[in-house]
Scaffold this active site. Sequence first.
Site, short mmCIF file in Angstrom:
data_model
loop_
_atom_site.label_atom_id
_atom_site.label_comp_id
_atom_site.label_asym_id
_atom_site.label_seq_id
_atom_site.Cartn_x
_atom_site.Cartn_y
_atom_site.Cartn_z
N HIS A 1 0.85 -1.20 0.00
CA HIS A 1 0.00 0.00 0.00
C HIS A 1 0.88 1.24 0.00
CE1 HIS A 1 0.08 1.66 4.20
NE2 HIS A 1 0.33 0.40 4.57
N ASP B 1 5.71 3.08 7.07
CA ASP B 1 4.36 2.57 6.83
C ASP B 1 3.61 3.47 5.84
OD1 ASP B 1 1.96 1.21 7.01
OD2 ASP B 1 1.43 2.05 8.96
N GLU C 1 -5.44 1.89 2.11
CA GLU C 1 -5.25 0.74 2.99
C GLU C 1 -5.51 1.13 4.44
OE1 GLU C 1 -2.83 -1.92 5.71
OE2 GLU C 1 -2.80 0.24 5.42
N GLU C 2 -5.08 2.34 4.79
CA GLU C 2 -5.21 2.79 6.17
C GLU C 2 -6.67 3.03 6.59
OE1 GLU C 2 -2.89 2.53 8.10
OE2 GLU C 2 -0.97 2.92 7.13
N ASP D 1 4.45 -4.76 3.77
CA ASP D 1 3.91 -3.62 4.52
C ASP D 1 4.78 -3.43 5.75
OD1 ASP D 1 2.42 -1.72 5.80
OD2 ASP D 1 0.53 -2.84 5.77
N HIS E 1 2.29 5.13 12.74
CA HIS E 1 1.12 6.00 12.59
C HIS E 1 1.31 7.35 13.28
CE1 HIS E 1 -2.11 2.80 11.36
NE2 HIS E 1 -1.10 2.89 10.51
#
Length: 445
Positions: A131, A143, A177-178, A206, A293
Amino acid sequence: MSLSVSRRLTAVAAIAVAGLFAATAPAALAAPSGAAAPAAVTAASTPPDIPLANVKAHLSQFQSIAGANGGNRAHGRAGYKASIDYVKAKLDAAGFTTTLQTFTSSGATGYNLIADWPGGDPNSVLMTGSHLDSVTEGPGINDNGSGSAAVLETALAVSRAQLQSTKHLRFGWWGAEELGLVGSKYYVNSLPATEKAKISGYLNFDMIGSPNPGYFVYDDDPTIEQTFKTYFAGLNIPTEIETEGDGRSDHAPFKNAGIPVGGLFSGADYTKTSAQAQKWGGTVGKAFDACYHSSCDTAANIDDTALDRNSDAIAYAVWNLGAGTVVPPGQSFENTADVNIPDSPGAAVTSPVTVSGVTGNAPATTKVDVNIVHTYRGDLVIDLIAPDGTAYRLKNSSSSDSADNVVASYTVNASGEVANGVWKLQVKDVAAQDTGYINSWKITF
């Protein structure tokens, strides 16, 4: 990586698998599976060493794109579209046929990028993906700039080599994706059943450059899993089965559609144990990626060694699996005879397995599957004893582990041991008032 599936569901899935394992143990001593080592199969061409500098250059571009577009590359934001445009331009210049697939999520247009390399069997497609979107909180360089950059550079390596693989090679970069695997779900759901059936495997990447990294391999399709394990065994790097991301990344829609999947992961917000630090280095008790994140997931949030190794592993898998090469599964030897475990202060007991026909030393990823029926597993200390008497600790006792039974798989770096000989599972009960027995155990090289 998406947060769409909770850790509780991951744990429930693991328990369900363990229950199936416990329910199927045979009652007699089994012969080793395969008396002679399977012949190795050589790929059509040698997998390349993916230049770390090239992968890092893509990450630098993703960082610059985020910096110029509000600090992120999230779905529906300008930074994501700029990221897609950057990847697409590289692939178009390299001779890929690219398709920009659009979808709508949360009121915004999303994009998947699909890139096909000419040639190969159109009825047997090996697909590799990652992603490309970040969360809104930051630029998302680990990420998942890390996976996206490594997949991109692997695709460009295919072009540089003018690789003519047996299978048709396809690469994908997923949007949203998130927000819950939206882009990859859209892609898989949009494929007719006949096209889904043509995908022989999907490889997902990922987060592969975590700053306090682990080396985790998906345990979904056995052939894909063994391919990655074989690569890392060649580097004498032990791996572990990936559990933190189960169902939380873009392999899930493919798996749910019945497509074989596999991949690599270097860890997110789970913390590194002392045993893992002994194997891989790094900091005990710290998250694999403390910037997961967060706004600090920048170009500084990358471990170059992990990124380099994982990028090379991607190329190894694409070259071997794309060429139709089957990595032989390791030979397994099992003892299913019950061995009673005396209550403390009784002596330790052993269950032997005689290994023969294996060339050379045991691998760095020697696998030990254990099935022990017991009323209080926290009292058990379990070791693997090599033919020369060396003990490898599999499990320590723990007064807080009050559950019953031990149904688990352990990976042991036994590369210093000659494979052939008598290996033993040794079990010691260190506290009183409980009962149990070794139901079965298996060692796989």
